[in-house]
Design a protein around this motif. Structure first.
Motif, PDB file in Angstrom:
ATOM      1  N   CYS B  55      51.101 -25.105 -10.731  1.00  0.00           N
ATOM      2  CA  CYS B  55      50.419 -24.367  -9.658  1.00  0.00           C
ATOM      3  C   CYS B  55      49.774 -25.345  -8.672  1.00  0.00           C
ATOM      4  N   SER B  59      54.844 -26.427  -7.176  1.00  0.00           N
ATOM      5  CA  SER B  59      56.287 -26.543  -7.407  1.00  0.00           C
ATOM      6  C   SER B  59      57.014 -25.220  -7.165  1.00  0.00           C
ATOM      7  N   GLU B  60      56.275 -24.110  -7.167  1.00  0.00           N
ATOM      8  CA  GLU B  60      56.931 -22.814  -6.977  1.00  0.00           C
ATOM      9  C   GLU B  60      57.049 -22.526  -5.481  1.00  0.00           C
ATOM     10  N   ARG B  63      58.559 -17.392  -4.903  1.00  0.00           N
ATOM     11  CA  ARG B  63      57.933 -16.816  -6.084  1.00  0.00           C
ATOM     12  C   ARG B  63      58.989 -16.505  -7.151  1.00  0.00           C
ATOM     13  N   GLU B  64      59.263 -17.503  -8.007  1.00  0.00           N
ATOM     14  CA  GLU B  64      60.298 -17.298  -9.019  1.00  0.00           C
ATOM     15  C   GLU B  64      59.730 -16.639 -10.276  1.00  0.00           C
ATOM     16  N   GLY B  65      58.438 -16.764 -10.468  1.00  0.00           N
ATOM     17  CA  GLY B  65      57.831 -16.182 -11.661  1.00  0.00           C
ATOM     18  C   GLY B  65      57.587 -14.699 -11.513  1.00  0.00           C
ATOM     19  N   HIS B  66      58.654 -13.959 -11.337  1.00  0.00           N
ATOM     20  CA  HIS B  66      58.540 -12.530 -11.085  1.00  0.00           C
ATOM     21  C   HIS B  66      58.479 -11.766 -12.399  1.00  0.00           C
ATOM     22  N   ALA B  67      57.368 -11.061 -12.637  1.00  0.00           N
ATOM     23  CA  ALA B  67      57.214 -10.350 -13.904  1.00  0.00           C
ATOM     24  C   ALA B  67      57.872  -8.981 -13.838  1.00  0.00           C
ATOM     25  N   VAL B  68      58.455  -8.570 -14.982  1.00  0.00           N
ATOM     26  CA  VAL B  68      58.970  -7.205 -15.071  1.00  0.00           C
ATOM     27  C   VAL B  68      57.767  -6.335 -15.408  1.00  0.00           C
TER      28      VAL B  68
END
Lengths: 504, 162
Positions: B55, B59-60, B63-68
């Motif tokens: 964070c 590095s992101e 937004r690749e950290g997409h939560a379901v």
């Protein structure tokens, strides 16, 4: 077995259990219809009401409510293009397209009937799995139970996001849930852990305030931020025309509906996949069933098969996800993780007891799912036009009532101000998690399984030292955990290599 | 996007601190009590550390950290969204304060009335009907039927004591 099957039906049909189921169905009916409130939130909000109920009544109420939210969620998806539930998103593609073509009635008829068929197949799968699961569960000792708990958390964590980074956040959330379960007196030596000298925390973090806060507050805040009526500003239309045509479509494409239902059941059975995945796989399968490219191109523009597939899978997955929940205490979905909380409240232990001593209760769950869906479909077909008006309720009217329910629900856990502080804290955590794209389901699962995991871990190490790590089932489960953890990382790595190759 | 990514360090950093505290606390416990907490806290600390570093170095890029999971609406102007979030946050904390001060049976109808009238700007008739409904629900279901022992508000305890 037959005795328990009939006993389960009779238990659900007793006036008190049946009344609670009807109340649950009524709540689930509205919740599914309103896009602002999720099935998970309502399940969490209703958890405190089961304290004074018997187990059959409690599960008739909760499962009755939960098993119909997916059914009515399809109605909003079709009418407004706004999924009433996250698991009803795929229905929007063809369902709403049909509505725009003036075939809303047909789409609704198809969605409702396929949902009913899906629910029956899911419930049947649960009933049929019981004789298979019983001997399997008998072979499991403390070490295997510990590994299963970790596998369940790993599954939900790795599948609760797309990409390696999201999976990592899932694992952090799962571990955070396990950490929260540590709060209180150590079950073996009665030493205080993370209690800050507070007597209130000796029993651990309260389950109901934690779940209510995590799931209800972010949705309440979002509803307030949107500042509109619950379905936005979309006008309802005349719906009832063509409903029976849609009902007939379900039987016209009967085997497609059955195949999609089976797919939903299998996906529901695998912990962590759940409804959001089931609907899209079913939709993909329905599209694949097209005979040629021309027929396939009709999907997305209003093909009734695009409604039947997700509609069936959405409901059948509930029966599937109940199988690991009941048999192993490993919830098949986030909703089942909350339902596992209901097991704890009722003093029930998932596993062998549910397949032996409490078999009648397990079968009562099967019957609840079937009966609740029959009632819902019948009511939906009768009152379709009136139902549409519900989605126009203003958010500002709903918010004070949801908050009232959240606070009072949390307070009923210990009747202590600490419950309200837990609620506010978990609400803040839930909001932060949603805002930063962290999944909440692994945290709940970690919290719910924390006690089982620690006890099993303690028994394993006390009884077997570290030799339990070499037990065959433990080795297999350990390999499965490693695969589950490494899979998203490998997938991300492969994707990067492919992208690099494409760039050069 | 930058602001959003910066904000993401908050839960990561908080988790890191929690894990560090858990590890530190476990130093004072016997091994039997500390074993499982350590087994949880060590990987939690390491993962939270990686997440915090990622964070901080940003590095992101997308937004690749997409939560379901449920997602907050993005259709509202960020400034308005922030104002409304603060407003509802204040209402929530206010309701909590009112429960402590006046007790549940009184706080619920007052809160429902105040929210509908001030935040919702609803008409008098609807506000009155819904407030009465909330009171009936509170009194009938929770007080009379379920007999939930509601604590007395601090104000009343104070008057009772004097």
């Amino acid at each position: 077995m037959l005795e328990a099957l009939i006993g389960g039906l009779l238990a659900v049909l007793q006036w008190k259990a049946f009344s609670f189921m009807l109340i649950g169905v009524a709540v689930g009916f509205w919740v599914g219809l309103l896009p602002g409130i999720g099935g998970l939130t309502s399940l969490a909000l209703m958890l405190p009401f089961i304290y004074d109920m018997t187990p059959v009544e409690a599960f008739a109420f909760l499962l009755g409510m939960h098993s119909v939210t997916a059914t009515t969620g399809d109605i909003t998806s079709i009418l407004f293009g706004v999924p009433g539930e996250g698991s009803a998103a795929a229905t929007v593609l063809d369902g709403h397209a049909m509505a725009k073509k003036g075939e809303a009635g047909r789409a609704l008829g198809a969605a409702l009937m396929s949902s009913l068929l899906g629910a029956i197949i899911g419930a049947l799968a649960l009933a049929l799995s019981i004789p298979i699961m019983r001997p399997l569960v008998l072979t499991f000792g403390a070490p295997e139970m510990f590994m299963l708990a970790i596998l369940g958390i790993a599954f939900i964590s790795s599948l609760s996001g797309q990409g390696g980074r999201a999976a990592m956040r899932g694992f952090i959330a799962g571990l955070l849930g396990l950490f929260l379960a540590l709060v209180g007196l150590d079950p073996q030596a009665a030493i205080e852990r993370f209690t800050f000298g507070q007597l209130y925390l000796w029993d651990g973090v309260a389950l109901v305030p934690l779940i209510v806060g995590l799931f209800a507050f972010p949705e309440i805040i979002d509803l307030a931020v949107r500042g509109t009526s619950i379905a936005g500003e979309l006008p309802p239309g005349k719906l009832s025309a063509g409903v029976w045509e849609g009902v007939k479509d379900t039987f016209r494409y009967f085997w497609l509906t059955v195949r999609c239902s089976l797919a939903g059941t299998i996906i529901g059975f695998i912990p962590g996949l759940g409804g959001s995945v089931a609907q899209w796989i079913a939709y993909g399968h329905a599209a694949q069933s097209a005979r040629d490219a021309d027929e396939r191109s009709r999907f997305g523009t209003g093909d009734v098969r695009g409604v039947l597939g997700p509609g069936a899978a959405n409901n059948s997955k509930e029966g599937g996800s109940l199988i690991p929940t009941v048999a192993f205490g490993i919830p098949g979905s986030a909703a089942m993780a909350i339902l596992l909380g209901a097991f704890l409240i009722q003093g029930l232990r998932p596993g062998l007891d549910m397949l032996d001593k409490n078999l009648t209760l397990t079968f009562s769950m099967v019957w609840t799912m079937v009966i609740a869906n029959i009632i819902t479909v019948a009511i939906s077909l009768l009152f379709l036009n009136q139902l549409a008006k519900l989605t126009l309720v203003r958010g500002s009217i709903l918010i004070p009532f949801i908050l009232f329910l959240a606070f009072i629900g949390a307070y009923t856990e210990h009747n202590h101000a600490g419950d309200l502080i837990t609620l506010l804290s978990s609400g803040l955590i839930g909001y932060l998690m949603v805002r930063c794209g962290w999944p909440r389901a692994p945290l709940v699962l970690g919290f719910v399984l924390g006690n089982i995991a620690e006890t099993s871990f303690y028994i394993s190490t006390t009884r077997y030292g570290f030799s339990w790590l070499s037990r065959p089932a433990v080795v297999v489960l350990g390999a499965a955990i490693l695969m589950v953890i490494l899979q998203p990382l490998i997938a991300t790595f492969r994707k990067r290599i492919r992208m690099r190759e494409a760039a050069t | 996007m930058k602001g959003r990514l910066d904000f993401q360090v908050v839960p990561a950093l908080a988790t890191l601190l929690v894990a560090a505290y858990a590890l530190y606390s476990s130093l004072y416990w016997p091994l039997r009590t500390a074993l499982f907490p350590r087994a949880i806290a060590i990987p939690l600390f390491l993962l939270a550390l990686i997440e915090t570093v990622l964070c901080l170095i940003g590095s992101e890029k997308v937004r690749e950290g997409h939560a379901v999971d449920f997602e907050l609406t993005t259709d509202v102007d960020p400034l308005i969204a922030q104002r409304r979030t603060l407003a509802i946050g204040t209402w929530i904390v206010g309701f909590f304060g009112m429960i402590l001060l006046a007790g549940f049976p009184l706080a619920v109808p007052i809160f429902v009335f105040a929210y509908l009238k001030l935040a919702g700007r609803e008409g008098w008739l609807l506000t009155t009907v819904l407030t009465a409904t909330s009171w009936l629900f509170m009194e009938g279901l929770f007080n009379r039927l379920l007999h939930i022992p509601f604590a007395e508000g601090w104000i009343f305890s104070l008057f009772g004591a004097t």
